[in-house]
Design a protein around this motif. Structure first.
Motif, PDB file in Angstrom:
ATOM      1  N   ASN A   4      14.346  68.706  77.457  1.00 36.27           N
ATOM      2  CA  ASN A   4      15.211  67.652  77.980  1.00 36.27           C
ATOM      3  C   ASN A   4      15.568  66.606  76.932  1.00 36.27           C
ATOM      4  N   TRP A   5      14.596  66.202  76.090  1.00 35.33           N
ATOM      5  CA  TRP A   5      14.882  65.184  75.079  1.00 35.33           C
ATOM      6  C   TRP A   5      15.946  65.680  74.104  1.00 35.33           C
ATOM      7  N   PHE A   6      15.984  66.992  73.855  1.00 35.70           N
ATOM      8  CA  PHE A   6      16.965  67.537  72.926  1.00 35.70           C
ATOM      9  C   PHE A   6      18.325  67.701  73.602  1.00 35.70           C
ATOM     10  N   LYS A   7      18.335  68.008  74.881  1.00 32.78           N
ATOM     11  CA  LYS A   7      19.602  68.108  75.615  1.00 32.78           C
ATOM     12  C   LYS A   7      20.357  66.780  75.562  1.00 32.78           C
ATOM     13  N   THR A   8      19.632  65.691  75.669  1.00 37.74           N
ATOM     14  CA  THR A   8      20.251  64.362  75.576  1.00 37.74           C
ATOM     15  C   THR A   8      20.907  64.184  74.214  1.00 37.74           C
ATOM     16  N   PHE A   9      20.191  64.552  73.162  1.00 37.41           N
ATOM     17  CA  PHE A   9      20.742  64.429  71.818  1.00 37.41           C
ATOM     18  C   PHE A   9      21.981  65.304  71.647  1.00 37.41           C
ATOM     19  N   VAL A  10      21.931  66.539  72.116  1.00 36.63           N
ATOM     20  CA  VAL A  10      23.072  67.449  71.980  1.00 36.63           C
ATOM     21  C   VAL A  10      24.301  66.863  72.669  1.00 36.63           C
ATOM     22  N   GLY A  11      24.107  66.263  73.837  1.00 42.65           N
ATOM     23  CA  GLY A  11      25.228  65.630  74.532  1.00 42.65           C
ATOM     24  C   GLY A  11      25.815  64.486  73.737  1.00 42.65           C
ATOM     25  N   LEU A  12      24.957  63.651  73.167  1.00 44.43           N
ATOM     26  CA  LEU A  12      25.427  62.523  72.351  1.00 44.43           C
ATOM     27  C   LEU A  12      26.073  63.009  71.061  1.00 44.43           C
ATOM     28  N   ASP A  13      25.482  64.020  70.462  1.00 41.40           N
ATOM     29  CA  ASP A  13      26.003  64.608  69.222  1.00 41.40           C
ATOM     30  C   ASP A  13      27.449  65.088  69.417  1.00 41.40           C
ATOM     31  N   GLN A  32      24.046  74.294  58.055  1.00 47.11           N
ATOM     32  CA  GLN A  32      23.404  75.602  57.938  1.00 47.11           C
ATOM     33  C   GLN A  32      24.340  76.769  58.222  1.00 47.11           C
ATOM     34  N   THR A  33      24.136  77.853  57.481  1.00 49.70           N
ATOM     35  CA  THR A  33      24.774  79.117  57.813  1.00 49.70           C
ATOM     36  C   THR A  33      23.943  79.775  58.907  1.00 49.70           C
ATOM     37  N   GLU A  34      24.508  80.758  59.552  1.00 52.12           N
ATOM     38  CA  GLU A  34      23.768  81.470  60.603  1.00 52.12           C
ATOM     39  C   GLU A  34      22.537  82.167  60.026  1.00 52.12           C
ATOM     40  N   SER A  35      22.672  82.755  58.839  1.00 52.63           N
ATOM     41  CA  SER A  35      21.537  83.448  58.208  1.00 52.63           C
ATOM     42  C   SER A  35      20.414  82.475  57.877  1.00 52.63           C
ATOM     43  N   TYR A  36      20.766  81.314  57.345  1.00 50.49           N
ATOM     44  CA  TYR A  36      19.773  80.304  56.999  1.00 50.49           C
ATOM     45  C   TYR A  36      19.060  79.808  58.261  1.00 50.49           C
ATOM     46  N   ALA A  37      19.835  79.482  59.294  1.00 48.99           N
ATOM     47  CA  ALA A  37      19.248  78.995  60.549  1.00 48.99           C
ATOM     48  C   ALA A  37      18.327  80.047  61.158  1.00 48.99           C
ATOM     49  N   THR A  38      18.731  81.312  61.117  1.00 49.15           N
ATOM     50  CA  THR A  38      17.893  82.385  61.662  1.00 49.15           C
ATOM     51  C   THR A  38      16.578  82.485  60.901  1.00 49.15           C
ATOM     52  N   ALA A  39      16.651  82.489  59.575  1.00 49.24           N
ATOM     53  CA  ALA A  39      15.430  82.579  58.765  1.00 49.24           C
ATOM     54  C   ALA A  39      14.542  81.361  58.993  1.00 49.24           C
ATOM     55  N   LEU A  40      15.147  80.207  59.092  1.00 54.62           N
ATOM     56  CA  LEU A  40      14.398  78.967  59.287  1.00 54.62           C
ATOM     57  C   LEU A  40      13.646  78.981  60.615  1.00 54.62           C
ATOM     58  N   HIS A  41      14.327  79.342  61.693  1.00 49.73           N
ATOM     59  CA  HIS A  41      13.698  79.335  63.009  1.00 49.73           C
ATOM     60  C   HIS A  41      12.746  80.503  63.209  1.00 49.73           C
ATOM     61  N   ALA A  42      13.025  81.633  62.577  1.00 49.86           N
ATOM     62  CA  ALA A  42      12.126  82.789  62.692  1.00 49.86           C
ATOM     63  C   ALA A  42      10.763  82.472  62.087  1.00 49.86           C
ATOM     64  N   VAL A  56      19.676  79.653  67.462  1.00 47.92           N
ATOM     65  CA  VAL A  56      20.661  79.734  66.372  1.00 47.92           C
ATOM     66  C   VAL A  56      22.080  79.662  66.932  1.00 47.92           C
ATOM     67  N   ARG A  57      22.353  80.369  68.018  1.00 50.35           N
ATOM     68  CA  ARG A  57      23.690  80.299  68.637  1.00 50.35           C
ATOM     69  C   ARG A  57      24.031  78.872  69.040  1.00 50.35           C
ATOM     70  N   ALA A  58      23.063  78.167  69.631  1.00 48.05           N
ATOM     71  CA  ALA A  58      23.290  76.779  70.044  1.00 48.05           C
ATOM     72  C   ALA A  58      23.555  75.906  68.826  1.00 48.05           C
ATOM     73  N   ARG A  59      22.815  76.124  67.755  1.00 49.82           N
ATOM     74  CA  ARG A  59      23.004  75.329  66.530  1.00 49.82           C
ATOM     75  C   ARG A  59      24.396  75.585  65.944  1.00 49.82           C
ATOM     76  N   MET A  60      24.815  76.825  65.872  1.00 45.40           N
ATOM     77  CA  MET A  60      26.127  77.152  65.306  1.00 45.40           C
ATOM     78  C   MET A  60      27.253  76.580  66.167  1.00 45.40           C
ATOM     79  N   ALA A  61      27.073  76.585  67.486  1.00 49.02           N
ATOM     80  CA  ALA A  61      28.102  76.063  68.394  1.00 49.02           C
ATOM     81  C   ALA A  61      28.292  74.555  68.238  1.00 49.02           C
ATOM     82  N   ARG A  62      27.257  73.846  67.806  1.00 45.35           N
ATOM     83  CA  ARG A  62      27.322  72.387  67.660  1.00 45.35           C
ATOM     84  C   ARG A  62      27.964  71.951  66.353  1.00 45.35           C
ATOM     85  N   GLN A  63      28.132  72.842  65.411  1.00 44.49           N
ATOM     86  CA  GLN A  63      28.653  72.437  64.104  1.00 44.49           C
ATOM     87  C   GLN A  63      30.109  72.012  64.208  1.00 44.49           C
TER      88      GLN A  63
END
Length: 179
Positions: A4-13, A32-42, A56-63
């Motif tokens: 929930n705390w992150f959903k608030t940030f995503v909305g504001l972002d 981040q590129t998709e490959s970088y984000a995937t490696a980072l979160h994995a 990763v999909r959520a991160r890419m959609a916010r860019q």
């Protein structure tokens, strides 16, 4: 999946006209590129492996910093060490650095690198994000909520990936040889 705390940030972002980001460890999600984000979160102890693709999909959609139609203004300071800290291997890092070079060319991005040798600076407090709005107060954000459990998870993860004391000693001597 998002707390929930992150959903608030995503909305504001999504509403912000611009943002300032200070990064010390990794490239910020906006860069981040998709490959970088995937490696980072994995490799993260804070993201379950089954959640990595959705994260990763959520991160890419916010860019929005590469968006040419309605870009978000971005000002960022990245510690130099981020550029050489290998995430995902040489191919992923090459792609990430090429992407950074492309984003630097956009007029709405102010991307700066803080040299590693610069110690005395105000960023020692840690990573943070400031969101700026046309008609609202600036909002500050840190990546994860603080707390003992998060710190313990992070400490355990870091300690299993560090050099042992004997190697740290050798590295210190290599970086700072005796006279």
């Amino acid at each position: 999946m998002l707390p929930n705390w992150f959903k608030t940030f995503v909305g504001l972002d999504g509403l912000a006209r611009s943002q300032f980001i200070y990064q010390t460890v990794t490239f910020t999600g906006q860069l981040q590129t998709e490959s970088y984000a995937t490696a980072l979160h994995a490799g993260s102890p804070l993201v379950a492996s089954v959640d990595v693709p959705q994260t990763v999909r959520a991160r890419m959609a916010r860019q929005r910093v590469a968006d040419t139609a309605d870009p978000m203004g971005l000002s960022t300071v990245i510690e130099e060490a981020v550029m050489v800290r290998e995430v995902g291997g040489p191919r992923v890092m090459r792609e990430q650095l090429d992407h950074l070079l492309t984003l630097i060319e956009h007029d709405h991005n102010d991307i700066r690198i803080l040299p590693t040798r610069t110690y005395a600076h105000g960023g020692k407090v840690g990573e943070f994000i400031l969101l700026y709005f046309d008609e609202a107060q600036t909002v500050g954000y840190i990546e994860y909520p603080t707390g003992v459990s998060t710190c313990r998870i992070t400490m355990g993860w870091q300690c299993t990936r560090c050099w042992p004391t004997s190697s740290a000693r050798r590295h210190c001597r290599k970086v700072n040889p005796p006279n």
